[in-house]
Design an enzyme around this catalytic site. Structure first.
Site, PDB file in Angstrom:
ATOM      1  N   ASP A  61      12.724  16.253  25.313  1.00  0.00           N
ATOM      2  CA  ASP A  61      13.009  17.607  25.803  1.00  0.00           C
ATOM      3  C   ASP A  61      12.290  17.885  27.125  1.00  0.00           C
ATOM      4  O   ASP A  61      11.243  17.298  27.411  1.00  0.00           O
ATOM      5  CB  ASP A  61      12.558  18.617  24.731  1.00  0.00           C
ATOM      6  CG  ASP A  61      13.191  19.984  24.941  1.00  0.00           C
ATOM      7  OD1 ASP A  61      14.194  20.086  25.689  1.00  0.00           O
ATOM      8  OD2 ASP A  61      12.677  20.963  24.361  1.00  0.00           O
ATOM      9  N   LEU A  82      13.956  -4.811  18.204  1.00  0.00           N
ATOM     10  CA  LEU A  82      13.968  -3.354  18.051  1.00  0.00           C
ATOM     11  C   LEU A  82      15.373  -2.817  17.757  1.00  0.00           C
ATOM     12  O   LEU A  82      16.339  -3.195  18.418  1.00  0.00           O
ATOM     13  CB  LEU A  82      13.471  -2.710  19.360  1.00  0.00           C
ATOM     14  CG  LEU A  82      13.495  -1.183  19.411  1.00  0.00           C
ATOM     15  CD1 LEU A  82      12.332  -0.600  18.616  1.00  0.00           C
ATOM     16  CD2 LEU A  82      13.445  -0.675  20.849  1.00  0.00           C
ATOM     17  N   HIS A 101      17.623  15.093  34.232  1.00  0.00           N
ATOM     18  CA  HIS A 101      18.257  14.170  33.280  1.00  0.00           C
ATOM     19  C   HIS A 101      18.223  12.738  33.832  1.00  0.00           C
ATOM     20  O   HIS A 101      17.995  11.785  33.100  1.00  0.00           O
ATOM     21  CB  HIS A 101      19.697  14.589  32.990  1.00  0.00           C
ATOM     22  CG  HIS A 101      19.810  15.932  32.323  1.00  0.00           C
ATOM     23  ND1 HIS A 101      19.001  16.293  31.275  1.00  0.00           N
ATOM     24  CD2 HIS A 101      20.636  16.997  32.552  1.00  0.00           C
ATOM     25  CE1 HIS A 101      19.330  17.531  30.873  1.00  0.00           C
ATOM     26  NE2 HIS A 101      20.304  17.970  31.646  1.00  0.00           N
TER      27      HIS A 101
HETATM   28  C1  IPE Z   1      16.966  19.045  21.632  1.00  0.00           C
HETATM   29  O1  IPE Z   1      16.668  19.691  22.814  1.00  0.00           O
HETATM   30  C2  IPE Z   1      18.033  18.039  21.844  1.00  0.00           C
HETATM   31  C3  IPE Z   1      17.690  16.934  22.751  1.00  0.00           C
HETATM   32  C4  IPE Z   1      16.536  16.660  23.253  1.00  0.00           C
HETATM   33  C5  IPE Z   1      18.782  16.065  23.066  1.00  0.00           C
HETATM   34  P1  IPE Z   1      17.266  21.127  23.166  1.00  0.00           P
HETATM   35  O2  IPE Z   1      16.631  21.518  24.432  1.00  0.00           O
HETATM   36  O3  IPE Z   1      18.747  21.074  23.147  1.00  0.00           O
HETATM   37  O4  IPE Z   1      16.778  21.979  21.940  1.00  0.00           O
HETATM   38  P2  IPE Z   1      16.580  23.562  21.809  1.00  0.00           P
HETATM   39  O5  IPE Z   1      17.889  24.180  22.196  1.00  0.00           O
HETATM   40  O6  IPE Z   1      15.491  23.933  22.742  1.00  0.00           O
HETATM   41  O7  IPE Z   1      16.225  23.753  20.387  1.00  0.00           O
HETATM   42  C1  IPE Z   2      16.462  17.536  27.182  1.00  0.00           C
HETATM   43  O1  IPE Z   2      16.091  18.345  28.226  1.00  0.00           O
HETATM   44  C2  IPE Z   2      17.771  16.819  27.417  1.00  0.00           C
HETATM   45  C3  IPE Z   2      18.891  17.361  26.654  1.00  0.00           C
HETATM   46  C4  IPE Z   2      18.821  18.307  25.777  1.00  0.00           C
HETATM   47  C5  IPE Z   2      20.191  16.792  26.915  1.00  0.00           C
HETATM   48  P1  IPE Z   2      16.642  19.811  28.388  1.00  0.00           P
HETATM   49  O2  IPE Z   2      17.892  19.746  29.212  1.00  0.00           O
HETATM   50  O3  IPE Z   2      16.766  20.492  27.093  1.00  0.00           O
HETATM   51  O4  IPE Z   2      15.498  20.462  29.261  1.00  0.00           O
HETATM   52  P2  IPE Z   2      14.905  21.933  29.083  1.00  0.00           P
HETATM   53  O5  IPE Z   2      14.469  22.065  27.677  1.00  0.00           O
HETATM   54  O6  IPE Z   2      16.003  22.878  29.443  1.00  0.00           O
HETATM   55  O7  IPE Z   2      13.765  21.960  30.048  1.00  0.00           O
HETATM   56 MG    MG Z   3      15.488  21.648  25.981  1.00  0.00          MG
END
Ligand code: IPE
Ligand code: IPE
Ligand code: MG
Length: 271
Positions: A24, A135, A41
């Site tokens: 995240d 792995l 990303h």
């Molecule tokens: C969880 O992250 C999913 C991934 C890392 C792919 P999100 O950013 O989507 O989760 P929420 O919305 O903060 O719970």
């Molecule tokens: C995690 O990073 C990647 C995905 C959920 C695809 P986020 O895109 O959720 O990044 P934040 O949480 O908005 O910073």
């Molecule tokens: Mg996120």
């Protein structure tokens, strides 16, 4: 002990078998740098490669990376399509490295929602890597744990309907065989980057007894050093699986592993 474990001060006997990572914070990482979210990303994919290599060197049995959740389909179309393009690129660019490193690739999640080209790239890689013994790299894509559990329930019901399974024979192990993660060890450790302390529908069944670690750095800043620090922390935790500390300490080193489910607990009793 080999050089790698010495260098990182890790005890190979006390490492988790299966690590799940909620990657995240890509968006916030980019926003803090006045960059578009997709830049975060992109940076995140670099970390995926670095952390996967580290997991290979640690000799972990499985690494599950949460790349795109079922709920992430709710994001703006532009971001969803940028993420899918990155994934397409990853599957093509990393294919050779995955095969050369003896990694077994697996996709988990709702395949029905993925575009056919991504699905065929992933399926091809799953097939090509299926006899690899290193792995297990699981990429959770269009993944939600509740959805996965429902798919497993449907499979079980179909088996009952066809006479392949008696309801009374359904135990935890039989149920697990119907999850997307069938055959993988239980999740021992879950890491979430970027400070949020929630599970966001990740591996609810598999991580029922996992140790959780919340790291404040966003995923694009997550380093091997941070991973090693969390692994050392994991090694120092006493995993009791319901027993008393005295019971755990009486058992020989390593004997507390693979004993997460009650069925397995009874099978190792007295050993
Ligand atoms: C969880 O992250 C999913 C991934 C890392 C792919 P999100 O950013 O989507 O989760 P929420 O919305 O903060 O719970
Ligand atoms: C995690 O990073 C990647 C995905 C959920 C695809 P986020 O895109 O959720 O990044 P934040 O949480 O908005 O910073
Ligand atoms: Mg996120």
């Amino acid at each position: 002990m080999n050089e790698f474990f010495q260098r990182w001060n890790l005890d190979p006997q006390k490492l988790p078998r299966h690590v799940g990572i909620i990657m995240d914070g890509n968006g916030r990482w980019a926003t803090a740098r006045r960059l578009p979210r997709v830049a975060g990303h992109r940076k995140g994919v670099e970390r995926v490669n670095e952390i996967t290599e580290f997991a290979v060197q640690c000799g972990l049995q499985a690494l599950t990376l949460y790349a795109f959740s079922d709920e992430n389909w709710r994001r703006p179309e532009e971001e969803v399509s940028a993420l899918m393009s990155l994934l397409r690129w990853y599957l093509k660019a990393e294919r050779n490295k995955i095969l050369e490193n003896n990694i077994r690739f697996r996709l988990i999640g709702d395949r029905g929602k993925l575009s056919s080209d991504i699905l065929s790239l992933a399926t091809k890689l799953e097939e090509e890597s299926s006899s690899n013994s290193g792995l297990n790299l699981c990429v959770a894509l269009s993944y939600g744990s509740r959805g996965e559990i429902l798919r497993a329930v449907r499979r079980v019901l179909e088996k009952v309907e066809s006479g392949e399974l008696y309801p009374a024979d359904l135990d935890e192990q039989t149920f697990e065989e119907n999850l997307d993660t069938a055959g993988l060890p239980e999740v021992d450790m879950v890491i979430r980057t970027s400070g949020e302390r929630r599970v966001s529908n990740f591996l609810l069944w598999q991580a029922a007894y996992a140790e959780y670690f919340f790291e404040s750095a966003p995923w694009p800043d997550f380093t091997e050093e941070m991973f090693a620090t969390l692994l050392r922390d994991y090694s120092s935790r006493e995993r009791r699986f319901g027993r008393t500390p005295e019971q755990v300490q009486q058992r020989p080193e390593g004997d507390n592993k693979r004993t997460n489910s009650p069925a397995r607990l009874s099978s190792v009793k007295g050993s």
